[in-house]
Design a protein around this motif. Sequence first.
Motif, PDB file in Angstrom:
ATOM      1  N   ASP A  53       3.956   3.591  35.960  1.00 21.64           N
ATOM      2  CA  ASP A  53       4.599   4.666  37.032  1.00 21.64           C
ATOM      3  C   ASP A  53       4.844   5.964  36.207  1.00 21.64           C
ATOM      4  N   ALA A  54       5.601   5.685  34.988  1.00 19.61           N
ATOM      5  CA  ALA A  54       6.043   6.768  34.048  1.00 19.61           C
ATOM      6  C   ALA A  54       5.434   6.642  32.757  1.00 19.61           C
ATOM      7  N   SER A  55       5.436   7.824  32.012  1.00 17.22           N
ATOM      8  CA  SER A  55       4.566   7.810  30.734  1.00 17.22           C
ATOM      9  C   SER A  55       5.363   7.525  29.663  1.00 17.22           C
ATOM     10  N   GLU A  56       6.629   7.135  29.650  1.00 12.49           N
ATOM     11  CA  GLU A  56       7.731   7.090  28.503  1.00 12.49           C
ATOM     12  C   GLU A  56       7.141   5.994  27.639  1.00 12.49           C
ATOM     13  N   LEU A  57       7.198   6.182  26.542  1.00 13.26           N
ATOM     14  CA  LEU A  57       6.833   5.205  25.523  1.00 13.26           C
ATOM     15  C   LEU A  57       7.893   4.115  25.050  1.00 13.26           C
ATOM     16  N   ASP A  58       8.993   3.949  25.688  1.00  8.23           N
ATOM     17  CA  ASP A  58       9.814   2.979  25.392  1.00  8.23           C
ATOM     18  C   ASP A  58       9.901   1.933  26.401  1.00  8.23           C
ATOM     19  N   ALA A  59       8.722   1.698  26.935  1.00  9.13           N
ATOM     20  CA  ALA A  59       8.690   0.685  28.233  1.00  9.13           C
ATOM     21  C   ALA A  59       9.214  -0.789  27.890  1.00  9.13           C
ATOM     22  N   SER A  60       9.969  -1.377  28.735  1.00 11.81           N
ATOM     23  CA  SER A  60      10.361  -2.689  28.364  1.00 11.81           C
ATOM     24  C   SER A  60       9.201  -3.784  28.757  1.00 11.81           C
ATOM     25  N   ASP A  61       9.362  -5.102  28.261  1.00 12.39           N
ATOM     26  CA  ASP A  61       8.646  -5.910  28.651  1.00 12.39           C
ATOM     27  C   ASP A  61       8.467  -6.449  30.273  1.00 12.39           C
ATOM     28  N   GLU A  62       9.328  -6.253  30.821  1.00 18.10           N
ATOM     29  CA  GLU A  62       9.259  -6.390  32.174  1.00 18.10           C
ATOM     30  C   GLU A  62       8.267  -5.093  32.768  1.00 18.10           C
ATOM     31  N   ALA A  63       8.496  -3.857  32.300  1.00 18.45           N
ATOM     32  CA  ALA A  63       7.765  -2.804  32.890  1.00 18.45           C
ATOM     33  C   ALA A  63       6.171  -3.180  32.402  1.00 18.45           C
ATOM     34  N   MET A  64       6.157  -3.545  31.180  1.00 16.87           N
ATOM     35  CA  MET A  64       4.978  -4.086  30.717  1.00 16.87           C
ATOM     36  C   MET A  64       4.023  -4.902  31.702  1.00 16.87           C
ATOM     37  N   GLU A  65       4.504  -5.936  31.965  1.00 19.90           N
ATOM     38  CA  GLU A  65       4.095  -7.037  32.914  1.00 19.90           C
ATOM     39  C   GLU A  65       3.814  -6.539  34.357  1.00 19.90           C
ATOM     40  N   ALA A  66       4.623  -5.612  34.669  1.00 12.65           N
ATOM     41  CA  ALA A  66       4.317  -5.028  36.155  1.00 12.65           C
ATOM     42  C   ALA A  66       3.173  -4.057  35.922  1.00 12.65           C
ATOM     43  N   ALA A  67       2.965  -3.364  34.812  1.00 17.01           N
ATOM     44  CA  ALA A  67       2.007  -2.284  34.457  1.00 17.01           C
ATOM     45  C   ALA A  67       0.592  -3.085  34.394  1.00 17.01           C
ATOM     46  N   LEU A  68       0.622  -4.423  33.796  1.00 19.06           N
ATOM     47  CA  LEU A  68      -0.581  -5.028  33.412  1.00 19.06           C
ATOM     48  C   LEU A  68      -1.044  -5.521  34.967  1.00 19.06           C
ATOM     49  N   ARG A  69      -0.353  -6.160  35.717  1.00 21.75           N
ATOM     50  CA  ARG A  69      -0.548  -6.508  37.183  1.00 21.75           C
ATOM     51  C   ARG A  69      -0.994  -5.512  38.095  1.00 21.75           C
ATOM     52  N   ARG A  70      -0.377  -4.090  37.803  1.00 21.83           N
ATOM     53  CA  ARG A  70      -0.752  -3.026  38.688  1.00 21.83           C
ATOM     54  C   ARG A  70      -2.068  -2.511  38.298  1.00 21.83           C
ATOM     55  N   ALA A  71      -2.495  -2.993  37.008  1.00 23.58           N
ATOM     56  CA  ALA A  71      -3.931  -2.279  36.555  1.00 23.58           C
ATOM     57  C   ALA A  71      -4.788  -3.323  37.028  1.00 23.58           C
ATOM     58  N   VAL A  72      -4.690  -4.270  37.482  1.00 26.95           N
ATOM     59  CA  VAL A  72      -5.745  -5.271  38.156  1.00 26.95           C
ATOM     60  C   VAL A  72      -5.272  -4.835  39.777  1.00 26.95           C
ATOM     61  N   THR A  73      -4.407  -5.083  40.287  1.00 24.62           N
ATOM     62  CA  THR A  73      -4.284  -4.776  41.694  1.00 24.62           C
ATOM     63  C   THR A  73      -4.821  -3.298  42.264  1.00 24.62           C
ATOM     64  N   THR A  74      -4.829  -2.553  41.604  1.00 22.65           N
ATOM     65  CA  THR A  74      -5.154  -0.952  41.779  1.00 22.65           C
ATOM     66  C   THR A  74      -6.620  -1.277  41.975  1.00 22.65           C
ATOM     67  N   LEU A  75      -7.318  -2.092  41.388  1.00 25.54           N
ATOM     68  CA  LEU A  75      -8.710  -2.354  41.793  1.00 25.54           C
ATOM     69  C   LEU A  75      -9.136  -3.031  43.120  1.00 25.54           C
ATOM     70  N   TYR A  76      -8.053  -3.727  43.641  1.00 23.66           N
ATOM     71  CA  TYR A  76      -8.304  -4.742  44.767  1.00 23.66           C
ATOM     72  C   TYR A  76      -9.053  -3.995  45.831  1.00 23.66           C
ATOM     73  N   PRO A  77      -8.675  -2.640  46.216  1.00 21.87           N
ATOM     74  CA  PRO A  77      -9.403  -1.816  47.283  1.00 21.87           C
ATOM     75  C   PRO A  77     -11.119  -1.695  47.155  1.00 21.87           C
ATOM     76  N   PHE A  78     -11.398  -2.126  45.856  1.00 19.06           N
ATOM     77  CA  PHE A  78     -12.992  -1.848  45.526  1.00 19.06           C
ATOM     78  C   PHE A  78     -13.239  -3.295  45.469  1.00 19.06           C
ATOM     79  N   ILE A  79     -12.664  -4.506  45.369  1.00 22.82           N
ATOM     80  CA  ILE A  79     -13.108  -5.894  45.452  1.00 22.82           C
ATOM     81  C   ILE A  79     -12.872  -6.379  46.773  1.00 22.82           C
ATOM     82  N   PRO A  80     -13.755  -6.736  47.466  1.00 25.33           N
ATOM     83  CA  PRO A  80     -13.731  -7.355  48.671  1.00 25.33           C
ATOM     84  C   PRO A  80     -13.216  -8.601  48.860  1.00 25.33           C
ATOM     85  N   GLU A  81     -12.139  -8.774  49.782  1.00 24.61           N
ATOM     86  CA  GLU A  81     -11.526 -10.155  49.829  1.00 24.61           C
ATOM     87  C   GLU A  81     -12.681 -11.362  50.125  1.00 24.61           C
TER      88      GLU A  81
END
Length: 532
Positions: A315-343
């Motif tokens: 969500d933010a571009s700070e370079l001191d992201a925590s491990d928790e923020a990293m895990e959320a970002a990794l999941r977001r990188a996948v879930t943002t593609l969900y609208p393009f992948i039909p259930e």
Amino acid sequence: MQGWTAKWLLEQLGAELGGREGVDLEFSLRLTQGRVDAEGRFGCWLAGGDSSAFAPMARVLERLAAPEAVRAAQRDAVLPVRQGLAVGFIDGVPELRLYLHGRAPATLADDYRAWRWLAGGEARRSRYFFHYLPETPSGLRPSTRVPSTLRPAFEQLLRDERLQQSSGFWLREGSDGQVEQVDLAFPWCPIAGTLEGVRELATVLGVREDSRWRELPIRHVAVRVGEGAPQVTLYASASLRGAWPVSEAELQQRVREEALSFQREVEESVFRRLPSMPRIIGPEPAGLDAFYGGDVKTWQTVLGQELHYHAGLFDASELDASDEAMEAALRRAVTTLYPFIPEGSRVYDVGCGWGGPLAMWIRDLRCRSLGVTISRGQFQYIAGLGLPVRWGDAEQTLPPGHFDCAVLLESLSHIRDKGRLLRVLRVFSDRLVMRVNCQDASPASSAFGGTMHMVSSARLRELVESAGWRIRHWRDCRREAVPSVAVWHRRLQAVPVGEDRHLETLRAWCERVMTAPEAWAANNPLIEVVAD
């Protein structure tokens, strides 16, 4: 068993399955020493979307007084997809077989079970396991299970180019876990006599030239394992068109005709549309198979427990992201593609890495998915999770069937002939979903230890469109992804320097990017593209 003739059994099947949609007919020829058994082996398959669709199969089992254990298995089948009922006469005595194709609830992986019984007798259970060539996750290769007398001919059959590119083998295991049969799958229904390996198998068995088997469009070639005289069984199947056949001879003739028609259609609609195989000059510099292996626990230290080997989207571009923020970002990188992948769609994950995204769209979207990775280590790890995966080079293999969506999450840069792969995927899939690392500020070149073959974002657009895809979504995600490099860089500082070429390449790359992350991001876009 008085009255249990082939004609009577065919009538029992037809009484419940005739006139229904989604029915396939099947028969087989058995080659034994100096002989072709061409009669008394047939059956049918019924497809359906839920348990209620298989009520006709339950009624057939009732008509045939199947053992209660068999009827219970059919009645209680989990996530059923197809069910088959077949008969094989052995010395005039019919052995009945029920086949149940379902899916594992957690992973949606195919699950095949079977029961065999004689009238009035108890049923023997077995299971079928499918593996893409060349081997199972444990390293078993199919020819090692074949009787030694048939092995050279079987290995010749294994060398069939299409088989290697897009198919594999079944292992049938008995209730004791022992392999009873090895079965090669030929979904494009080639003519048996055109396959050198089949001709050699017939020669070894002393079977004469015979149009019954030479001209048969085959779906499977099965070899019996274990004691007893060698046996090779050729299976043919096709969709039922029109009325139910009144005799076994009519069933065989109609299956032959429909299978030949299907074979011609596949040649025209698939294989003639495919570009030629890539001409790769020289070996891959780093050897992608070995390069992308490594110790799983070490990689979990770097990538996280779910082993997402792709950039996260923050969500933010700070370079001191925590491990928790990293895990959320990794999941977001996948879930943002969900609208393009039909259930519920069928997804081919090209370059699936350690399987992090693959697990997510199976779990969240209930997608019937298949990953492909060039790394044997990744293949074994993903298979160990029960997820559907194949080990292979995406440039040397073909997607095994039609998919609703092909996904390449930061994997296209590893492909040398990108244009060819995009044209291949156009034949086998309806949609393309990618996130691609591009290099805009310098000419096309190899990077990341010679394993990535970089192109500019402009060139990427040219390649996608020239392959016949229509782009409907395009955006640069790099600025959202840059904090991922900072997290990897931080985590790698806790990993001792070693001899893992991949790990050390990633370490050096992260250190280089972190010297000027903003400038690097501006010159190296991460393009998210969706095309139909």
